[in-house]
Scaffold this motif. Structure first.
Motif, PDB file in Angstrom:
ATOM      1  N   ILE A 184       5.917   7.233  20.937  1.00  0.00           N
ATOM      2  CA  ILE A 184       5.853   6.757  19.882  1.00  0.00           C
ATOM      3  C   ILE A 184       4.954   6.356  19.315  1.00  0.00           C
ATOM      4  O   ILE A 184       4.041   5.963  19.867  1.00  0.00           O
ATOM      5  CB  ILE A 184       6.624   5.124  19.855  1.00  0.00           C
ATOM      6  CG1 ILE A 184       7.828   5.432  20.497  1.00  0.00           C
ATOM      7  CG2 ILE A 184       6.712   4.579  18.517  1.00  0.00           C
ATOM      8  CD1 ILE A 184       8.698   3.835  21.008  1.00  0.00           C
ATOM      9  N   PHE A 185       4.522   7.219  17.992  1.00  0.00           N
ATOM     10  CA  PHE A 185       3.376   6.907  17.278  1.00  0.00           C
ATOM     11  C   PHE A 185       3.768   5.803  16.211  1.00  0.00           C
ATOM     12  O   PHE A 185       4.769   5.891  15.562  1.00  0.00           O
ATOM     13  CB  PHE A 185       3.031   8.117  16.311  1.00  0.00           C
ATOM     14  CG  PHE A 185       2.372   9.342  17.205  1.00  0.00           C
ATOM     15  CD1 PHE A 185       0.687   9.230  17.435  1.00  0.00           C
ATOM     16  CD2 PHE A 185       2.901  10.144  17.881  1.00  0.00           C
ATOM     17  CE1 PHE A 185       0.132  10.074  18.225  1.00  0.00           C
ATOM     18  CE2 PHE A 185       2.105  11.292  18.682  1.00  0.00           C
ATOM     19  CZ  PHE A 185       0.945  11.050  18.708  1.00  0.00           C
ATOM     20  N   GLY A 186       2.743   5.069  16.124  1.00  0.00           N
ATOM     21  CA  GLY A 186       3.136   3.883  14.744  1.00  0.00           C
ATOM     22  C   GLY A 186       2.119   4.128  13.853  1.00  0.00           C
ATOM     23  O   GLY A 186       0.809   4.479  14.096  1.00  0.00           O
ATOM     24  N   PHE A 187       2.500   3.497  12.704  1.00  0.00           N
ATOM     25  CA  PHE A 187       1.350   4.067  11.688  1.00  0.00           C
ATOM     26  C   PHE A 187       1.647   2.667  10.587  1.00  0.00           C
ATOM     27  O   PHE A 187       2.793   2.117  10.469  1.00  0.00           O
ATOM     28  CB  PHE A 187       1.753   5.264  10.712  1.00  0.00           C
ATOM     29  CG  PHE A 187       1.614   6.265  11.413  1.00  0.00           C
ATOM     30  CD1 PHE A 187       0.473   7.044  11.427  1.00  0.00           C
ATOM     31  CD2 PHE A 187       2.869   6.853  12.257  1.00  0.00           C
ATOM     32  CE1 PHE A 187       0.356   8.236  12.326  1.00  0.00           C
ATOM     33  CE2 PHE A 187       2.588   8.204  12.664  1.00  0.00           C
ATOM     34  CZ  PHE A 187       1.516   8.796  13.069  1.00  0.00           C
ATOM     35  N   ILE A 188       0.513   2.430  10.050  1.00  0.00           N
ATOM     36  CA  ILE A 188       0.255   1.510   8.624  1.00  0.00           C
ATOM     37  C   ILE A 188      -0.262   2.688   7.775  1.00  0.00           C
ATOM     38  O   ILE A 188      -1.473   2.648   7.935  1.00  0.00           O
ATOM     39  CB  ILE A 188      -0.241   0.193   8.977  1.00  0.00           C
ATOM     40  CG1 ILE A 188       0.519  -0.427   9.972  1.00  0.00           C
ATOM     41  CG2 ILE A 188      -0.240  -0.424   7.707  1.00  0.00           C
ATOM     42  CD1 ILE A 188      -0.230  -1.925  10.343  1.00  0.00           C
ATOM     43  N   ILE A 189       0.555   3.043   6.776  1.00  0.00           N
ATOM     44  CA  ILE A 189      -0.035   3.795   5.848  1.00  0.00           C
ATOM     45  C   ILE A 189       0.562   2.996   4.521  1.00  0.00           C
ATOM     46  O   ILE A 189       1.713   2.836   4.149  1.00  0.00           O
ATOM     47  CB  ILE A 189       0.427   5.379   5.890  1.00  0.00           C
ATOM     48  CG1 ILE A 189      -0.200   5.900   7.212  1.00  0.00           C
ATOM     49  CG2 ILE A 189       0.028   6.290   4.755  1.00  0.00           C
ATOM     50  CD1 ILE A 189       0.380   7.195   7.506  1.00  0.00           C
ATOM     51  N   ASP A 190      -0.461   3.332   3.355  1.00  0.00           N
ATOM     52  CA  ASP A 190       0.044   2.423   2.126  1.00  0.00           C
ATOM     53  C   ASP A 190       0.729   1.092   2.202  1.00  0.00           C
ATOM     54  O   ASP A 190       1.442   0.777   1.744  1.00  0.00           O
ATOM     55  CB  ASP A 190       0.982   3.394   1.454  1.00  0.00           C
ATOM     56  CG  ASP A 190       0.366   4.779   1.085  1.00  0.00           C
ATOM     57  OD1 ASP A 190      -0.983   4.925   0.798  1.00  0.00           O
ATOM     58  OD2 ASP A 190       0.982   5.797   1.065  1.00  0.00           O
ATOM     59  N   GLY A 191       0.219   0.362   3.247  1.00  0.00           N
ATOM     60  CA  GLY A 191       0.785  -0.899   3.427  1.00  0.00           C
ATOM     61  C   GLY A 191       2.111  -1.073   4.150  1.00  0.00           C
ATOM     62  O   GLY A 191       2.285  -2.045   4.469  1.00  0.00           O
ATOM     63  N   GLU A 192       2.493   0.068   4.590  1.00  0.00           N
ATOM     64  CA  GLU A 192       3.817   0.117   5.276  1.00  0.00           C
ATOM     65  C   GLU A 192       3.545   0.548   6.716  1.00  0.00           C
ATOM     66  O   GLU A 192       2.953   1.489   6.788  1.00  0.00           O
ATOM     67  CB  GLU A 192       4.872   1.443   4.552  1.00  0.00           C
ATOM     68  CG  GLU A 192       6.169   0.989   5.155  1.00  0.00           C
ATOM     69  CD  GLU A 192       7.003   2.374   4.746  1.00  0.00           C
ATOM     70  OE1 GLU A 192       8.262   2.349   5.214  1.00  0.00           O
ATOM     71  OE2 GLU A 192       6.523   3.124   4.107  1.00  0.00           O
ATOM     72  N   ARG A 193       4.524  -0.242   7.340  1.00  0.00           N
ATOM     73  CA  ARG A 193       4.717  -0.027   8.999  1.00  0.00           C
ATOM     74  C   ARG A 193       5.721   0.689   9.206  1.00  0.00           C
ATOM     75  O   ARG A 193       6.817   0.474   8.759  1.00  0.00           O
ATOM     76  CB  ARG A 193       4.675  -1.201   9.678  1.00  0.00           C
ATOM     77  CG  ARG A 193       4.727  -1.090  11.101  1.00  0.00           C
ATOM     78  CD  ARG A 193       5.278  -2.450  11.867  1.00  0.00           C
ATOM     79  NE  ARG A 193       4.347  -3.508  11.925  1.00  0.00           N
ATOM     80  CZ  ARG A 193       3.216  -3.729  12.810  1.00  0.00           C
ATOM     81  NH1 ARG A 193       3.323  -2.976  13.767  1.00  0.00           N
ATOM     82  NH2 ARG A 193       2.454  -4.507  12.636  1.00  0.00           N
ATOM     83  N   PHE A 194       5.512   1.741   9.999  1.00  0.00           N
ATOM     84  CA  PHE A 194       6.616   2.586  10.459  1.00  0.00           C
ATOM     85  C   PHE A 194       6.238   3.358  11.673  1.00  0.00           C
ATOM     86  O   PHE A 194       5.218   3.461  12.257  1.00  0.00           O
ATOM     87  CB  PHE A 194       7.158   3.550   9.314  1.00  0.00           C
ATOM     88  CG  PHE A 194       6.169   4.608   9.016  1.00  0.00           C
ATOM     89  CD1 PHE A 194       6.195   5.931   9.634  1.00  0.00           C
ATOM     90  CD2 PHE A 194       5.137   4.349   8.146  1.00  0.00           C
ATOM     91  CE1 PHE A 194       5.263   7.077   9.310  1.00  0.00           C
ATOM     92  CE2 PHE A 194       4.209   5.400   7.665  1.00  0.00           C
ATOM     93  CZ  PHE A 194       4.337   6.518   8.268  1.00  0.00           C
ATOM     94  N   GLU A 195       7.490   3.852  12.647  1.00  0.00           N
ATOM     95  CA  GLU A 195       7.294   4.497  13.703  1.00  0.00           C
ATOM     96  C   GLU A 195       7.810   5.736  13.669  1.00  0.00           C
ATOM     97  O   GLU A 195       8.716   6.208  13.077  1.00  0.00           O
ATOM     98  CB  GLU A 195       7.774   3.674  15.002  1.00  0.00           C
ATOM     99  CG  GLU A 195       7.296   2.323  15.287  1.00  0.00           C
ATOM    100  CD  GLU A 195       8.098   1.600  16.316  1.00  0.00           C
ATOM    101  OE1 GLU A 195       9.179   2.283  16.700  1.00  0.00           O
ATOM    102  OE2 GLU A 195       7.570   0.796  16.891  1.00  0.00           O
TER     103      GLU A 195
END
Length: 177
Positions: free
Chosen positions: A113-124
């Motif tokens: 699982i890669f998790g991200f916070i991009i443009d203020g949004e958290r998603f996996e």
């Protein structure tokens, strides 16, 4: 095939996954691994000689990526529950961080699982066999293994000196947690 898990939805359709990740500035592709490698990839761990055999069997992919993206080196990471120090190793990357160079992975066995916070949004992004993902430099992300605790991934580098994690304060980049 990758799956995107967001606060309000899960995306599983290949075209929608690619479109979402492209919009977020990530490169995503899905490549079939050669059937000739299935037997060796099915093993939990690999010796150094077996790792070289796998990389040799994927040389055509490396040649293509060198031409298209300028990668200069690659290696193979094999992680599973019996790797000594696996918890400490994963602890370096399971917190929000960036790299000063892009992070490129081709998953050839297992999942994670890669998790991200991009443009203020958290998603996996749940990745598995055949998934190729390129994370641009300075992109907020983390990585962990999933419940299977097993992954084999080819890493591609332009310059691996930019690969050290630089940790980020999540509260400074997350909007509407």
């Amino acid at each position: 095939m990758a799956t995107i898990v967001r606060k309000q939805e899960t995306i599983q359709d290949k075209d929608q996954v690619k479109a979402f990740l492209t919009k977020k500035g990530l490169v995503y592709e899905s490549y079939k691994t050669p059937e000739s490698l299935d037997l060796i990839l099915g093993q939990k761990g690999l010796s150094d000689a077996e790792k070289e055999e796998v990389l040799s069997g994927l040389e055509y992919r490396f040649d293509q990526l060198k031409k298209e993206h300028g990668y200069k080196a690659n290696d193979l990471v094999v992680l599973h529950d019996e790797v000594p120090g696996i918890s400490d190793m994963l602890a370096k990357f399971d917190k929000l961080h960036i790299h000063t160079d892009e992070e490129v992975r081709y998953i050839i066995d297992g999942s994670g699982i890669f998790g991200f916070i991009i443009d203020g949004e958290r998603f996996e992004v749940h990745v598995g066999k055949g998934d190729f993902i390129s994370i641009p430099a300075n992109t907020n992300h983390w990585f962990t293994l999933d419940k299977n605790v097993r992954i084999k991934a080819v890493r591609y580098f332009k310059d691996n000196s930019g690969w050290t994690p630089v940790y980020v304060d999540e509260s400074k980049v997350l909007i509407n947690a």
